[in-house]
Scaffold this motif. Structure first.
Motif, PDB file in Angstrom:
ATOM      1  N   GLN A 158      18.576 -15.997   1.572  1.00 26.05           N
ATOM      2  CA  GLN A 158      18.127 -15.555   2.519  1.00 26.05           C
ATOM      3  C   GLN A 158      17.368 -16.858   3.570  1.00 26.05           C
ATOM      4  O   GLN A 158      17.543 -17.187   4.381  1.00 26.05           O
ATOM      5  CB  GLN A 158      16.820 -14.428   2.931  1.00 26.05           C
ATOM      6  CG  GLN A 158      17.513 -13.777   2.723  1.00 26.05           C
ATOM      7  CD  GLN A 158      16.507 -11.789   2.869  1.00 26.05           C
ATOM      8  OE1 GLN A 158      15.633 -11.371   1.980  1.00 26.05           O
ATOM      9  NE2 GLN A 158      16.877 -11.142   3.670  1.00 26.05           N
TER      10      GLN A 158
ATOM     11  N   VAL B 280      23.130 -11.469   5.214  1.00 26.68           N
ATOM     12  CA  VAL B 280      23.423 -11.979   3.239  1.00 26.68           C
ATOM     13  C   VAL B 280      23.326 -10.728   2.428  1.00 26.68           C
ATOM     14  O   VAL B 280      23.819 -10.870   1.430  1.00 26.68           O
ATOM     15  CB  VAL B 280      22.085 -12.796   3.602  1.00 26.68           C
ATOM     16  CG1 VAL B 280      21.786 -12.949   1.596  1.00 26.68           C
ATOM     17  CG2 VAL B 280      22.028 -14.251   4.127  1.00 26.68           C
ATOM     18  N   LEU B 281      22.402  -9.684   2.894  1.00 21.93           N
ATOM     19  CA  LEU B 281      21.588  -8.930   1.947  1.00 21.93           C
ATOM     20  C   LEU B 281      23.023  -8.077   1.923  1.00 21.93           C
ATOM     21  O   LEU B 281      23.791  -7.503   0.652  1.00 21.93           O
ATOM     22  CB  LEU B 281      20.787  -7.881   2.410  1.00 21.93           C
ATOM     23  CG  LEU B 281      18.866  -8.853   2.648  1.00 21.93           C
ATOM     24  CD1 LEU B 281      18.368  -8.349   3.013  1.00 21.93           C
ATOM     25  CD2 LEU B 281      19.016  -9.226   1.259  1.00 21.93           C
ATOM     26  N   GLU B 282      23.809  -7.381   2.596  1.00 20.19           N
ATOM     27  CA  GLU B 282      24.814  -7.274   2.525  1.00 20.19           C
ATOM     28  C   GLU B 282      25.888  -7.316   1.529  1.00 20.19           C
ATOM     29  O   GLU B 282      26.651  -6.475   0.924  1.00 20.19           O
ATOM     30  CB  GLU B 282      25.421  -6.426   4.182  1.00 20.19           C
ATOM     31  CG  GLU B 282      24.458  -5.957   4.774  1.00 20.19           C
ATOM     32  CD  GLU B 282      24.261  -4.368   4.282  1.00 20.19           C
ATOM     33  OE1 GLU B 282      25.191  -3.890   3.712  1.00 20.19           O
ATOM     34  OE2 GLU B 282      23.382  -3.528   4.649  1.00 20.19           O
TER      35      GLU B 282
ATOM     36  N   GLY C 190      18.718 -12.304  -3.999  1.00 18.75           N
ATOM     37  CA  GLY C 190      18.755 -12.160  -2.055  1.00 18.75           C
ATOM     38  C   GLY C 190      17.692 -13.183  -1.720  1.00 18.75           C
ATOM     39  O   GLY C 190      18.111 -13.426  -0.079  1.00 18.75           O
TER      40      GLY C 190
ATOM     41  N   PRO D 250      18.647  -8.081  -6.865  1.00 17.42           N
ATOM     42  CA  PRO D 250      18.652  -8.211  -5.484  1.00 17.42           C
ATOM     43  C   PRO D 250      17.943  -8.610  -4.613  1.00 17.42           C
ATOM     44  O   PRO D 250      18.292  -9.732  -4.412  1.00 17.42           O
ATOM     45  CB  PRO D 250      19.188  -7.067  -4.675  1.00 17.42           C
ATOM     46  CG  PRO D 250      19.882  -5.711  -6.365  1.00 17.42           C
ATOM     47  CD  PRO D 250      18.652  -6.319  -7.253  1.00 17.42           C
TER      48      PRO D 250
ATOM     49  N   ASP E 108      19.877 -12.378   7.739  1.00 20.62           N
ATOM     50  CA  ASP E 108      19.341 -11.150   6.524  1.00 20.62           C
ATOM     51  C   ASP E 108      20.437 -10.315   5.972  1.00 20.62           C
ATOM     52  O   ASP E 108      20.352 -10.332   4.802  1.00 20.62           O
ATOM     53  CB  ASP E 108      17.689 -11.327   6.680  1.00 20.62           C
ATOM     54  CG  ASP E 108      16.719 -12.109   6.636  1.00 20.62           C
ATOM     55  OD1 ASP E 108      16.837 -13.832   6.590  1.00 20.62           O
ATOM     56  OD2 ASP E 108      15.523 -12.249   6.960  1.00 20.62           O
TER      57      ASP E 108
ATOM     58  N   ILE F 175      25.492  -9.725  -0.903  1.00 14.05           N
ATOM     59  CA  ILE F 175      24.816  -9.508  -2.059  1.00 14.05           C
ATOM     60  C   ILE F 175      25.202  -8.022  -2.182  1.00 14.05           C
ATOM     61  O   ILE F 175      25.474  -8.387  -3.546  1.00 14.05           O
ATOM     62  CB  ILE F 175      23.691  -9.737  -2.021  1.00 14.05           C
ATOM     63  CG1 ILE F 175      23.251 -11.702  -1.132  1.00 14.05           C
ATOM     64  CG2 ILE F 175      23.133  -9.369  -3.317  1.00 14.05           C
ATOM     65  CD1 ILE F 175      22.180 -11.974  -1.633  1.00 14.05           C
ATOM     66  N   SER F 176      24.762  -7.296  -1.639  1.00 13.19           N
ATOM     67  CA  SER F 176      24.820  -5.581  -2.451  1.00 13.19           C
ATOM     68  C   SER F 176      26.562  -5.681  -1.837  1.00 13.19           C
ATOM     69  O   SER F 176      26.687  -5.033  -3.826  1.00 13.19           O
ATOM     70  CB  SER F 176      24.826  -4.842  -1.098  1.00 13.19           C
ATOM     71  OG  SER F 176      23.352  -4.454  -0.585  1.00 13.19           O
TER      72      SER F 176
ATOM     73  N   TYR G 292       7.770 -11.086  -2.106  1.00 18.70           N
ATOM     74  CA  TYR G 292       8.886 -11.404  -2.491  1.00 18.70           C
ATOM     75  C   TYR G 292       9.082 -12.196  -3.627  1.00 18.70           C
ATOM     76  O   TYR G 292       9.570 -12.708  -4.263  1.00 18.70           O
ATOM     77  CB  TYR G 292      10.059 -11.917  -1.372  1.00 18.70           C
ATOM     78  CG  TYR G 292      10.480 -10.781  -0.248  1.00 18.70           C
ATOM     79  CD1 TYR G 292      10.230  -9.586  -1.623  1.00 18.70           C
ATOM     80  CD2 TYR G 292      11.124 -10.763   0.148  1.00 18.70           C
ATOM     81  CE1 TYR G 292      10.747  -8.007  -0.484  1.00 18.70           C
ATOM     82  CE2 TYR G 292      11.335  -9.938   0.877  1.00 18.70           C
ATOM     83  CZ  TYR G 292      11.486  -8.428   0.462  1.00 18.70           C
ATOM     84  OH  TYR G 292      11.752  -7.517   0.939  1.00 18.70           O
TER      85      TYR G 292
ATOM     86  N   ARG H 218      29.408  -2.297   2.968  1.00 21.97           N
ATOM     87  CA  ARG H 218      28.994  -3.132   2.843  1.00 21.97           C
ATOM     88  C   ARG H 218      29.682  -4.503   3.343  1.00 21.97           C
ATOM     89  O   ARG H 218      29.351  -5.882   4.568  1.00 21.97           O
ATOM     90  CB  ARG H 218      28.390  -3.671   1.185  1.00 21.97           C
ATOM     91  CG  ARG H 218      28.320  -2.802   1.073  1.00 21.97           C
ATOM     92  CD  ARG H 218      26.079  -2.168   1.941  1.00 21.97           C
ATOM     93  NE  ARG H 218      25.466  -1.100   1.012  1.00 21.97           N
ATOM     94  CZ  ARG H 218      23.612  -1.250   1.010  1.00 21.97           C
ATOM     95  NH1 ARG H 218      23.696  -2.116   2.210  1.00 21.97           N
ATOM     96  NH2 ARG H 218      23.382  -0.120  -0.069  1.00 21.97           N
TER      97      ARG H 218
END
Length: 344
Positions: free
Chosen positions: A134, A248-250, A130, A126, A245, A252-253, A163, A223
């Motif tokens: 981001q 985006v992360l939610e 991600g 992820p 951010d 991708i989850s 990262y 999500r």
């Protein structure tokens, strides 16, 4: 040697030779030092250095990269313990890089290698997807990494250094594992999905795939709602701290949840006639790792004490992480059952 160890239609091996199976060939092969593998091993180890250096410095009391007012300055004992755990986790990546390129690593039982690789891949995948997304989102929208009500957490350069190292780790370690697995287990993923006999999938894979799909509806829905801007179940502080951010992360989850269950269903019910078998295997493997391992990580963070009222994860957030964890574990259990049957 028992005569049952080789097919009856073939002549018996010479005394002391034994059948030359992929496992035996790999264990008996001389250690390889190809330039490509040496480079990948060096990249993997070097990419761990920035993260390990920062963590060790923080454990020792340094505040490098930590701004005034950061929540990391609170609960120092808890933070030191958490940092120690992550140092061990990243140190394990170095051990894996050596294991995948040394002769002694070829003698390990499959499960002893597969388990840490599954965890590493699940935690790194992820981030590898991600973080670049981001950066592109910030460039396109101009939205920063901190929300209006967000307290400073880490200096911005820390995220870039750490990262980027994680992405290099994932690419280098993942390539080393593919090379290793191709030599040791390539027979497991040969062919296409439709070529699998009905008995190859087994009841365990079917049951876990269906159960995971049903359970996955909950975390995937939550999500997606959060990715689309809904505040249902979010804590007050999390609502204030939402940025590009976060969305985006939610998203991708939710994507990884879909990838995990899709891979499991394709394997269990032999869908996609022209699909190479390695595609749904990779989907189930990486997807289950991402959903399961991050579900465990976020659930631990959610139930740990600390923080003011409104800062801790809500009950619905913790439930979302817990169900995601279960989905990942179900999918990897079914996938492991399939691989055992296939290997046999």
């Amino acid at each position: 040697m028992s005569p049952h160890s080789v097919p009856r239609s073939r002549p018996f091996p010479k005394a002391g030779e034994g059948p030359r199976t992929p496992e035996r060939r790999l264990r008996g092969a001389p250690e390889r030092h190809s330039p490509a593998r040496r480079l990948l091993r060096a990249l993997t180890i070097a990419s761990c250095v920035p993260y390990l250096s920062l963590k060790i410095a923080w454990i020792a009391g340094s505040r490098i990269g930590i701004p005034d007012g950061s929540g990391l300055l609170e609960h120092r004992g808890l933070m030191a313990a958490a940092n120690s755990v992550t140092v061990l986790m990243d140190g394990a990546v170095i051990v894996l890089a050596l294991l995948l390129t040394r002769a002694w690593g070829r003698r390990l039982p499959a499960w002893l290698l597969a388990t840490p690789i599954w965890i590493a891949g699940g935690l790194l995948a992820p981030i590898m997807v991600g973080f670049p997304v981001q950066l592109l989102t910030r460039a396109a929208t101009g939205d920063g990494s901190q929300g209006a009500g967000d307290r400073p957490f880490l200096d911005e350069w820390v995220f870039g250094v750490v990262y980027t190292g994680f992405i290099v780790q994932g690419l280098a370690l993942g390539t080393l594992f593919v090379l290793y697995a191709r030599e040791r287990w390539s027979h497991v993923w040969r062919g296409r999905v439709w070529d699998l006999p009905r008995a190859a999938t087994g009841r365990t894979l079917k049951v876990t795939a269906v159960a995971a799909t049903v359970l996955a509806l909950f975390p995937a829905t939550m999500r997606l709602l959060w990715a689309c801007g809904a505040t249902t179940g979010l804590s007050a502080t999390r609502i204030e701290q939402r940025t590009a951010d976060f969305y985006v992360l939610e998203g991708i989850s939710a994507l990884f949840v879909a990838v995990a269950v899709a891979g499991a269903l394709l394997l269990a019910f032999r869908r996609g006639p022209a699909l190479p078998l390695k595609v749904p295997l990779a989907m189930a493997w990486l997807g289950s790792g991402a959903v399961g391992c991050w579900g465990i990580w976020l659930l631990i963070a959610a139930v740990l004490p600390g923080g003011e009222e409104g800062e801790q994860a809500s009950g619905l957030m913790a439930l979302t992480y817990a169900v995601g964890m279960i989905v990942g574990l179900l999918v990897v259990t079914g996938t492991a059952s399939f691989l055992r049957r296939r290997g046999a």
